[in-house]
Write a protein that holds these residues in place. Structure first.
Motif, mmCIF file in Angstrom:
data_model
loop_
_atom_site.group_PDB
_atom_site.id
_atom_site.type_symbol
_atom_site.label_atom_id
_atom_site.label_comp_id
_atom_site.label_asym_id
_atom_site.label_seq_id
_atom_site.Cartn_x
_atom_site.Cartn_y
_atom_site.Cartn_z
ATOM 1 N N THR A 76 0.908 -1.098 0.544
ATOM 2 C CA THR A 76 -0.134 0.186 0.115
ATOM 3 C C THR A 76 0.904 1.072 0.290
ATOM 4 O O THR A 76 1.743 1.240 1.140
ATOM 5 N N ILE A 77 0.716 2.290 -0.864
ATOM 6 C CA ILE A 77 1.626 3.130 -0.758
ATOM 7 C C ILE A 77 0.170 5.124 0.171
ATOM 8 O O ILE A 77 -0.927 4.556 -0.495
ATOM 9 N N ALA A 78 0.680 4.935 0.783
ATOM 10 C CA ALA A 78 -0.237 6.117 1.245
ATOM 11 C C ALA A 78 0.378 7.479 1.638
ATOM 12 O O ALA A 78 1.471 8.076 1.642
ATOM 13 N N VAL A 79 -0.735 8.653 1.469
ATOM 14 C CA VAL A 79 -0.921 10.149 0.714
ATOM 15 C C VAL A 79 -1.160 10.667 2.167
ATOM 16 O O VAL A 79 -2.943 10.143 2.037
ATOM 17 N N SER A 80 -1.097 11.203 2.870
ATOM 18 C CA SER A 80 -1.148 12.024 3.578
ATOM 19 C C SER A 80 -0.997 13.410 3.505
ATOM 20 O O SER A 80 -0.152 14.191 3.160
ATOM 21 N N ALA A 126 -5.337 14.021 -2.852
ATOM 22 C CA ALA A 126 -6.218 13.314 -3.796
ATOM 23 C C ALA A 126 -5.486 13.722 -5.191
ATOM 24 O O ALA A 126 -5.409 12.468 -6.300
ATOM 25 N N THR A 127 -4.469 14.634 -5.229
ATOM 26 C CA THR A 127 -4.038 15.110 -6.768
ATOM 27 C C THR A 127 -2.890 13.603 -6.911
ATOM 28 O O THR A 127 -2.603 13.490 -7.681
ATOM 29 N N VAL A 128 -1.849 14.361 -5.819
ATOM 30 C CA VAL A 128 -0.529 13.355 -5.592
ATOM 31 C C VAL A 128 -1.361 11.687 -6.303
ATOM 32 O O VAL A 128 -0.464 11.054 -6.413
ATOM 33 N N ALA A 129 -2.629 11.112 -5.506
ATOM 34 C CA ALA A 129 -3.396 9.725 -5.400
ATOM 35 C C ALA A 129 -3.098 10.234 -6.773
ATOM 36 O O ALA A 129 -2.954 8.296 -7.146
ATOM 37 N N SER A 130 -3.976 10.612 -7.676
ATOM 38 C CA SER A 130 -4.110 10.219 -9.057
ATOM 39 C C SER A 130 -3.053 9.751 -9.769
ATOM 40 O O SER A 130 -2.629 9.459 -10.565
ATOM 41 N N GLY A 131 -1.818 10.865 -9.262
ATOM 42 C CA GLY A 131 -0.444 10.908 -10.088
ATOM 43 C C GLY A 131 0.525 9.087 -9.426
ATOM 44 O O GLY A 131 0.930 8.646 -10.444
ATOM 45 N N ILE A 132 -0.008 8.995 -8.217
ATOM 46 C CA ILE A 132 0.265 7.759 -8.463
ATOM 47 C C ILE A 132 0.115 6.594 -9.066
ATOM 48 O O ILE A 132 0.341 5.903 -9.569
ATOM 49 N N ASP A 133 -1.476 6.801 -8.829
ATOM 50 C CA ASP A 133 -1.796 5.969 -9.972
ATOM 51 C C ASP A 133 -2.057 5.686 -11.204
ATOM 52 O O ASP A 133 -1.979 4.679 -11.683
ATOM 53 N N SER A 134 -1.655 6.727 -11.648
ATOM 54 C CA SER A 134 -1.262 6.977 -13.097
ATOM 55 C C SER A 134 0.003 6.382 -13.653
ATOM 56 O O SER A 134 0.967 5.613 -14.418
ATOM 57 N N PRO A 177 5.437 2.452 1.984
ATOM 58 C CA PRO A 177 5.674 4.327 1.623
ATOM 59 C C PRO A 177 4.900 5.031 2.078
ATOM 60 O O PRO A 177 3.395 5.080 2.176
ATOM 61 N N TRP A 178 4.694 5.740 2.467
ATOM 62 C CA TRP A 178 4.346 6.990 2.777
ATOM 63 C C TRP A 178 4.899 8.139 2.330
ATOM 64 O O TRP A 178 5.750 8.691 2.147
ATOM 65 N N ILE A 179 3.769 9.247 1.805
ATOM 66 C CA ILE A 179 3.874 10.963 1.370
ATOM 67 C C ILE A 179 3.223 11.969 1.575
ATOM 68 O O ILE A 179 1.958 11.418 1.566
ATOM 69 N N HIS A 180 3.578 12.685 2.833
ATOM 70 C CA HIS A 180 3.051 13.851 2.986
ATOM 71 C C HIS A 180 2.812 14.439 1.906
ATOM 72 O O HIS A 180 3.879 14.778 1.378
ATOM 73 N N VAL A 181 1.796 15.515 1.220
ATOM 74 C CA VAL A 181 1.827 16.801 0.585
ATOM 75 C C VAL A 181 0.807 16.942 1.510
ATOM 76 O O VAL A 181 0.263 17.105 1.782
ATOM 77 N N ALA A 182 1.084 18.995 0.978
ATOM 78 C CA ALA A 182 0.714 20.093 0.734
ATOM 79 C C ALA A 182 -1.027 19.878 1.487
ATOM 80 O O ALA A 182 -1.567 19.280 0.461
ATOM 81 N N PHE A 183 -1.242 20.572 2.279
ATOM 82 C CA PHE A 183 -2.525 20.347 2.382
ATOM 83 C C PHE A 183 -4.022 20.286 1.277
ATOM 84 O O PHE A 183 -4.866 18.937 2.073
#
Ligand SMILES: Cc1ncc(C[n+]2csc(CCOP(=O)(O)OP(=O)(O)O)c2C)c(N)n1
Ligand code: SF4
Length: 319
Positions: A49-53, A83-91, A73-79
């Motif tokens: 699983t890849i988590a985005v917070s 959802a946009t970063v999760a879309s990028g990971i999916d692509s 694997p975990w990525i913290h992104v701006a507030f």
């Protein structure tokens, strides 16, 4: 009904792994009801699983530099843009599969954990965009009903009349002057494959929902109730009690919406407890007058009946 959901028979508690993918020793407050659904979700999703917070309590308490509580694997992104970063990971995963760099059949879960501030307010248009584009990811909104880690400011998820630092109960106003935003209606209106509400006290119901979210192809969204003793002025030991009461009082009905068209009520509450029982366990509501509690009770009854009706009229076809 979606075949992948129709076939799913439910998780067996005995088969759940003993291991957690969020390490103990994180810095959540005692009795935090936000870290609990995070931990339970990862138990179901497992290590692939890849988590985005987005910025929020769960990022702060799990990653004080140079430490991390994340065993995946975990990525913290701006507030606003988880959802946009999760879309990028999916692509990216789809592209790598096309190029043969990841086996086509490998199942990699992508999950976003974001607070109500991030979801109801600041990130809403980005969540909407990702849902509309149909990305294959799970979005879990950990709803502690305010902007907690920056000092308990009100959010679109804050209940009517709750005291927060930006809606202080005093002579001028009696707490938050708006009703909680109907985020569930907004998300379900995107007609995504899977939407659900959940409460950690009903942990198998919640974990099964996380599993179902991972089974569907396309976006899935879970709105999970997440008590915050620090921000709400509740006792840490009352967290699970609150998680039960929120459902038993009908304030937070447990239900699912499949493809925006089938509604399923997971727990019918025939004999509801009075909302006062729930409110009185939290300092943020201690200023309420009886007529205000009455107003909240009326609204809760109406909202519950509307959802129950939807579940009756738009029930999935019987196989
Ligand atoms: C665009 C933007 N606005 C405001 C902030 C400041 N900020 C950081 S976290 C936070 C509150 C987060 O609230 P929520 O998403 O509900 O998560 P919680 O802390 O309650 O878990 C705010 C306002 C920011 N980092 N970025
Ligand atoms: S402030 Fe609230 S949500 Fe944040 S860690 Fe503490 S109890 Fe949990």
């Amino acid at each position: 009904m979606r075949p992948e959901l129709a076939k799913f028979k439910g998780l067996n508690i005995k088969e759940l792994p003993k291991e957690d993918w969020i390490a103990p020793g994180h810095r959540a407050c005692q009795g935090c009801g936000t870290v609990l659904p995070l931990k339970l979700a990862l138990k179901v999703l497992g290590p692939n699983t890849i988590a985005v917070s987005s910025t929020g309590c769960m990022e702060i308490i799990t990653s004080p530099f140079p430490f991390t509580s994340w065993k995946i694997p975990w990525i913290h992104v701006a507030f606003e843009n988880s959802a946009t970063v999760a879309s990028g990971i999916d692509s990216a995963i789809k592209a790598l599969k096309r190029k043969g760099k990841i086996p086509k059949r490998e199942k990699i879960n992508i999950v976003v954990f974001a607070g109500d501030g991030a979801t109801f307010d600041i990130g809403l248009q980005f969540v909407s965009g990702a849902l509309e584009r149909g990305h294959n990811f799970i979005y879990i909104c950990l709803d502690n009903e305010a902007y907690m880690n920056t000092g308990v400011q009100r959010s679109g998820g804050t209940p009517f009349l709750a005291h927060t630092t930006t809606s202080p109960a005093g002579k001028v106003i009696h707490g938050n002057i708006t009703w909680k935003k109907n985020l569930d209606g907004i998300i379900a209106a995107h007609n995504i494959p899977y939407f659900a509400t959940a409460s950690p006290a009903f942990y198998m119901d919640y974990m099964n929902k996380v599993k179902k979210a991972s089974l569907v192809e396309g976006p899935a969204f879970i709105h999970v109730y997440s008590p915050c003793p620090t921000g709400w002025g509740s006792k840490g030991e009352d967290t699970i009690k609150l998680c039960k009461l929120i459902v038993e009082t009908r304030i937070f009905p447990l239900y699912e919406v499949i493809d925006g068209k089938y509604y399923i009520l997971n727990r019918k509450v025939d004999k509801p407890k009075p909302v006062e029982e729930y409110l009185k366990l939290q300092r943020r509501f201690r200023h309420l007058k009886p007529e205000e509690i009455e107003m909240i009770q009326k609204r809760v009854n109406e909202d519950y009946e509307r959802i129950a009706k939807m579940c009756e009229v738009f029930a999935p076809p019987k196989d």
